[in-house]
Motif scaffolding. Structure first.
Motif, PDB file in Angstrom:
ATOM      1  N   SER A 142      35.918  39.496  41.712  1.00 18.40           N
ATOM      2  CA  SER A 142      36.049  39.485  40.249  1.00 18.40           C
ATOM      3  C   SER A 142      35.581  38.154  39.669  1.00 18.40           C
ATOM      4  CB  SER A 142      37.501  39.748  39.847  1.00 18.40           C
ATOM      5  OG  SER A 142      38.364  38.767  40.368  1.00 18.40           O
ATOM      6  N   LEU A 143      35.798  37.050  40.403  1.00 16.97           N
ATOM      7  CA  LEU A 143      35.343  35.739  39.912  1.00 16.97           C
ATOM      8  C   LEU A 143      33.823  35.663  39.877  1.00 16.97           C
ATOM      9  CD1 LEU A 143      37.841  33.292  41.685  1.00 16.97           C
ATOM     10  CD2 LEU A 143      37.878  34.095  39.318  1.00 16.97           C
ATOM     11  N   ALA A 144      33.160  36.323  40.826  1.00 18.24           N
ATOM     12  CA  ALA A 144      31.692  36.327  40.846  1.00 18.24           C
ATOM     13  C   ALA A 144      31.143  36.958  39.570  1.00 18.24           C
ATOM     14  CB  ALA A 144      31.189  37.079  42.076  1.00 18.24           C
ATOM     15  N   LYS A 145      31.791  38.040  39.112  1.00 18.01           N
ATOM     16  CA  LYS A 145      31.367  38.697  37.875  1.00 18.01           C
ATOM     17  C   LYS A 145      31.606  37.798  36.663  1.00 18.01           C
ATOM     18  CE  LYS A 145      32.273  43.376  39.586  1.00 18.01           C
ATOM     19  NZ  LYS A 145      33.104  44.604  39.420  1.00 18.01           N
ATOM     20  N   THR A 146      32.762  37.115  36.646  1.00 20.06           N
ATOM     21  CA  THR A 146      33.081  36.221  35.525  1.00 20.06           C
ATOM     22  C   THR A 146      32.086  35.073  35.448  1.00 20.06           C
ATOM     23  OG1 THR A 146      35.433  36.754  35.754  1.00 20.06           O
ATOM     24  CG2 THR A 146      34.883  34.780  34.502  1.00 20.06           C
ATOM     25  N   LEU A 147      31.779  34.475  36.617  1.00 20.33           N
ATOM     26  CA  LEU A 147      30.840  33.352  36.642  1.00 20.33           C
ATOM     27  C   LEU A 147      29.433  33.816  36.257  1.00 20.33           C
ATOM     28  CD1 LEU A 147      32.058  31.547  39.891  1.00 20.33           C
ATOM     29  CD2 LEU A 147      32.235  30.686  37.544  1.00 20.33           C
ATOM     30  N   ILE A 152      26.274  31.633  35.877  1.00 22.82           N
ATOM     31  CA  ILE A 152      26.374  31.039  37.219  1.00 22.82           C
ATOM     32  C   ILE A 152      26.328  32.160  38.248  1.00 22.82           C
ATOM     33  CG2 ILE A 152      27.787  29.664  38.790  1.00 22.82           C
ATOM     34  CD1 ILE A 152      29.056  28.372  36.315  1.00 22.82           C
ATOM     35  N   ASN A 153      25.303  32.156  39.083  1.00 23.93           N
ATOM     36  CA  ASN A 153      25.155  33.193  40.108  1.00 23.93           C
ATOM     37  C   ASN A 153      25.623  32.671  41.454  1.00 23.93           C
ATOM     38  OD1 ASN A 153      23.996  35.483  38.739  1.00 23.93           O
ATOM     39  ND2 ASN A 153      22.182  34.217  38.408  1.00 23.93           N
ATOM     40  N   LYS A 154      26.715  33.223  41.941  1.00 20.81           N
ATOM     41  CA  LYS A 154      27.246  32.862  43.257  1.00 20.81           C
ATOM     42  C   LYS A 154      27.727  34.142  43.943  1.00 20.81           C
ATOM     43  CE  LYS A 154      28.909  28.060  43.181  1.00 20.81           C
ATOM     44  NZ  LYS A 154      28.564  27.695  44.561  1.00 20.81           N
ATOM     45  N   SER A 155      27.522  34.208  45.227  1.00 21.20           N
ATOM     46  CA  SER A 155      27.999  35.382  45.950  1.00 21.20           C
ATOM     47  C   SER A 155      29.521  35.285  46.127  1.00 21.20           C
ATOM     48  CB  SER A 155      27.348  35.474  47.328  1.00 21.20           C
ATOM     49  OG  SER A 155      27.855  34.460  48.184  1.00 21.20           O
ATOM     50  N   ILE A 159      31.960  31.960  46.942  1.00 19.81           N
ATOM     51  CA  ILE A 159      33.106  31.620  46.095  1.00 19.81           C
ATOM     52  C   ILE A 159      34.374  31.542  46.945  1.00 19.81           C
ATOM     53  CG2 ILE A 159      34.607  32.479  44.234  1.00 19.81           C
ATOM     54  CD1 ILE A 159      32.058  33.688  42.969  1.00 19.81           C
ATOM     55  N   ALA A 160      34.552  32.512  47.842  1.00 19.34           N
ATOM     56  CA  ALA A 160      35.724  32.523  48.713  1.00 19.34           C
ATOM     57  C   ALA A 160      35.762  31.274  49.597  1.00 19.34           C
ATOM     58  CB  ALA A 160      35.725  33.779  49.580  1.00 19.34           C
ATOM     59  N   ALA A 181      32.848  40.655  52.625  1.00 17.47           N
ATOM     60  CA  ALA A 181      32.089  40.286  51.420  1.00 17.47           C
ATOM     61  C   ALA A 181      32.690  39.107  50.674  1.00 17.47           C
ATOM     62  CB  ALA A 181      32.026  41.498  50.485  1.00 17.47           C
ATOM     63  N   GLY A 182      33.901  38.717  51.017  1.00 19.33           N
ATOM     64  CA  GLY A 182      34.521  37.589  50.319  1.00 19.33           C
ATOM     65  C   GLY A 182      36.031  37.637  50.314  1.00 19.33           C
ATOM     66  N   PHE A 183      36.608  38.333  51.292  1.00 15.18           N
ATOM     67  CA  PHE A 183      38.066  38.376  51.419  1.00 15.18           C
ATOM     68  C   PHE A 183      38.537  37.116  52.133  1.00 15.18           C
ATOM     69  CE2 PHE A 183      36.538  42.795  51.693  1.00 15.18           C
ATOM     70  CZ  PHE A 183      37.177  43.329  50.573  1.00 15.18           C
ATOM     71  N   ILE A 184      39.674  36.585  51.682  1.00 12.69           N
ATOM     72  CA  ILE A 184      40.289  35.463  52.387  1.00 12.69           C
ATOM     73  C   ILE A 184      41.508  36.001  53.108  1.00 12.69           C
ATOM     74  CG2 ILE A 184      41.373  33.195  52.200  1.00 12.69           C
ATOM     75  CD1 ILE A 184      39.798  32.751  49.622  1.00 12.69           C
ATOM     76  N   ASN A 185      41.451  36.053  54.421  1.00 16.99           N
ATOM     77  CA  ASN A 185      42.564  36.545  55.238  1.00 16.99           C
ATOM     78  C   ASN A 185      43.497  35.396  55.583  1.00 16.99           C
ATOM     79  OD1 ASN A 185      41.456  39.105  55.209  1.00 16.99           O
ATOM     80  ND2 ASN A 185      40.386  38.846  57.163  1.00 16.99           N
ATOM     81  N   VAL A 186      44.780  35.608  55.361  1.00 14.86           N
ATOM     82  CA  VAL A 186      45.780  34.566  55.597  1.00 14.86           C
ATOM     83  C   VAL A 186      46.748  35.045  56.673  1.00 14.86           C
ATOM     84  CG1 VAL A 186      47.521  33.084  54.541  1.00 14.86           C
ATOM     85  CG2 VAL A 186      45.619  33.936  53.157  1.00 14.86           C
TER      86      VAL A 186
END
Length: 682
Positions: A142-147, A152-155, A159-160, A181-186
């Motif tokens: 969702s942040l990629a779409k906002t940027l 600002i084009n970032k994958s 971003i993650a 694709a950009g998940f942060i696993n904790v």
């Protein structure tokens, strides 16, 4: 802008207080772990991390306004966010989801200052997919779409990576990694789990720290002179559990029974009482069946014009405070209260009665208030009030054409009393879905006239669907009448006893134990069958289904709980003083099923926080079932007590028995909130 600054000032004051507390702890403990008596200070330190986070967001919002309200502040003006890190000496259970929400929200603000204040998206990972971590931050997409919208084009993956780079260390986190694709696993840290569960066994199950509120829960609300029926079941059960939940969370809770104890029907009841028991002023009338008494008076009211006129005159006398009519009214109300209390005692319900009559004088004052604000309009002899300034929706009838008041008037008086006199800032009305439009209008009208301030007060309708019979229609008797609640409870007792005898429990339990088990199963299954369904939906009432001992039912959970509690008793060792046991035994989480059970127990604070937001108690029921099934996996794979072929105990795994005790402690607290009463033997 002014309101933002005021909140900043308040938060800064709170931050100074917690800073002083931190200093006090460091002075007294010299960096050593906290003792039990400082637990409250520990909670304050946890809250301080959230306060600092909120403070930074507000200060950034002020900077945005100063920069012309463009939606972003200059990078130089963005305040740095204090990390939501738990200090190293804290070992209590916290809401893991909330902690990660703060942690990653802070990281987003540091990685992309123009997005400061954007809340992270945190979700737990299914327990069966542990290889992907225990929690995920899914904000990058969702942040990629906002940027991108700002040029600002970032994958999402980049971003993650940047968010993860800006994450502060946390003692809850073993490791965190970017995947897909950009998940942060904790991944959770075992040492935190061990410390948290150990502390829980020493100090008891505690609620996560939340902002305390003064709540009022309006529930049950039967009508005087009428018996409680199945239509009152859901409000009574749901309202009680919500009250217990909020009390456990530390809120100041007032439980209110808004009974119907005023109106025209009391004129006919008083007139009928005078005829049936003319000596009522000297001795209490022996009304054995108030429901029959009501039906008799209603029949006379409908058929006898002379009686009807006398009934209306008694209403006028009652409203004017005439002594004999007031005495008769009190006698009738007392008979009803005693019958209601029998039901409440059986279901373990606690309530404070404030019926419609309580608000009579306050209705006069609320009408004056509305008139002083020019909010009342004449409409065919009535005085009405539109809930909104644009006159949309349905108007409230505040004064009838004959000068009398309505439910709209009493509900406006009630909400004013609850906010202004009881000083409640959270109002919860547990009322069926059919009243949604009415309550919505009451809230809007209270807001329009200045009684309710949405920035200070939370008013919500906890609505629920109707109870259906197994034929899919509204639950009724064969004759088409509403099912009496007392009859429903009696049937539950009969069915639960039959079930226990079928399992030959009567041969191993004493009469007292059998009676306790019978009541635990009967009342527990009725409550749980209601609470385990999403309250917004209808549900089919079926004793056969609710008494099943498999699946997500009260019977299954009560049996499971009893078995869990018996493990330590069967070990041959003394586990009555867990604090003492923990002096020589440490919880170990080496086996994958031990670790899975520990992580499931750690979700308890998350469940409470989630439920306190939407007041959907079926989530807690699902959690109880999850705990029980995960425990079964653990017990099937991890020996707690090992015996030889002769049945003699050769080894007791004390660490695993401590896990059993932790499971029992969490379930016991869940059961209390849900109103279930487990027994030692079943």
């Amino acid at each position: 802008m002014a309101s933002l600054k005021r909140e900043v000032d308040n938060l800064q004051a709170l931050e100074r207080i917690t800073a002083e507390l931190r200093a006090r702890i460091e002075d007294t403990k010299n960096g050593v772990g906290l003792e039990e008596e400082d637990e409250e200070l520990t909670k304050l330190l946890l809250e301080n991390s959230k306060l600092k986070h909120r403070l930074a967001i507000l200060e950034n919002a002020i900077d945005v306004e100063k920069s012309g309200g463009s939606g972003k502040a200059s990078v130089a003006s963005v305040k740095s966010f204090t990390p939501a890190v738990i200090p190293p000496h804290i070992n209590t259970m916290v809401s893991v989801s909330d902690h990660f929400l703060d942690l990653f929200t802070n990281a987003i603000a540091k990685a992309y200052p123009q997005l400061a204040g954007t809340l992270a998206i945190i979700s737990p990972v299914n327990a069966n997919a542990a290889k992907f971590g225990d929690y995920q931050c899914n904000s990058a997409m969702s942040l990629a779409k906002t940027l991108k919208a700002s040029g600002i084009n970032k994958s999402p993956r980049d971003i993650a990576q940047e968010i993860l780079k800006q994450c502060e260390p946390s003692l809850l986190v073993e490791k965190a990694e970017v995947a897909g694709a950009g998940f942060i696993n904790v991944f959770l840290k075992k040492s935190y789990a061990i410390d948290a569960l150990t502390n829980m066994l020493k100090s008891g199950v505690k609620a996560p720290e939340v902002k305390k509120q003064r709540a009022l829960v309006d529930f049950s609300s039967p009508n005087i002179a009428k018996e409680m029926h199945v239509g009152h079941l859901r409000s009574t059960i749901i309202g009680e559990s919500i009250s217990r939940l909020l009390e456990f969370m530390g809120h100041d809770v007032l439980r209110v029974n808004h009974v119907g104890d005023w109106g025209t029907q009391f004129g006919m009841l008083i007139a009928h009482l005078e005829d049936r028991f003319p000596n009522f002023l000297k001795e209490s009338p022996p009304i054995g069946d108030l429901q029959a008494f009501y039906k008799e008076s209603k029949k006379r009211f409908d058929e006898d014009e002379e009686f009807k006129k006398r009934a209306y005159s008694r209403v006028v006398q009652l409203q004017s405070g005439e002594a004999n009519s007031t005495k008769a009214w009190n006698l009738i109300c007392d008979v009803s209260r005693r019958e209601f209390q029998k039901i409440y005692d059986r279901l373990d319900i606690s309530l404070t009665e404030k019926g419609e009559s309580f608000y009579q004088s306050r209705m006069i004052e609320v009408v004056k208030l509305l008139e002083s604000k020019n909010l009342l309009e004449f409409d065919e002899g009535r005085k009405i009030m539109w809930p909104t300034a644009d006159k949309s929706g349905i108007p409230l009838t505040v004064v009838k054409s004959d000068g009398g008041y309505t439910y709209d008037t009493s509900d406006m008086a009630a909400i004013r009393y609850r906010i202004e006199e009881e000083k409640r800032d959270w109002l919860i009305y547990v009322v069926d879905s059919g009243q949604h439009t009415h309550l919505k209008n009451i809230y809007l009208a209270a807001e329009r006239c200045g009684i309710l301030n949405p920035e200070k007060h939370r008013a919500e309708h906890v609505q629920f669907g109707v109870v259906l019979g197994e034929d899919g229609k509204k639950f009724k008797t064969r004759s088409g009448e509403s099912v009496k609640l007392s009859d429903l409870l009696d049937e539950g007792l009969k069915r639960s006893l039959d079930k226990l005898i079928e399992k030959e429990r009567d041969k191993v339990l004493t009469p007292q134990e059998l009676k306790a088990a019978q009541e635990s199963v009967a009342y527990g299954c009725i409550k749980y069958a209601d609470l385990s369904h999403n309250r917004t939906n209808e549900y089919v009432f079926s004793f056969d289904k609710m008494l099943e001992d498999r699946g997500n039912t009260a019977v299954y959970l009560l049996y499971a709980f009893t078995r869990i509690c018996s493990i330590s008793r069967n070990s041959g060792e003394d586990f009555s003083d867990l604090a003492k046991v923990l002096e020589s035994t440490k919880i170990e989480l080496e086996h994958e099923k031990e670790w899975k059970l520990a992580k499931t127990l750690l979700k308890f604070p998350d469940m409470l926080v989630k439920i306190s937001k939407d007041l959907l108690l079926h989530i807690l029921c699902e959690y109880c079932y999850e705990v029980s099934t995960v425990f079964s996996e653990f017990y099937d794979n991890c020996y707690c007590i090992e015996k030889n072929k002769e049945g003699q105990i050769i080894k007791v795994n004390r660490s695993r028995i401590l896990l059993c005790e932790a499971t029992a402690a969490v379930l016991r607290k869940c059961f209390h909130i849900l109103g279930l009463k487990p027994v030692a033997k079943i």
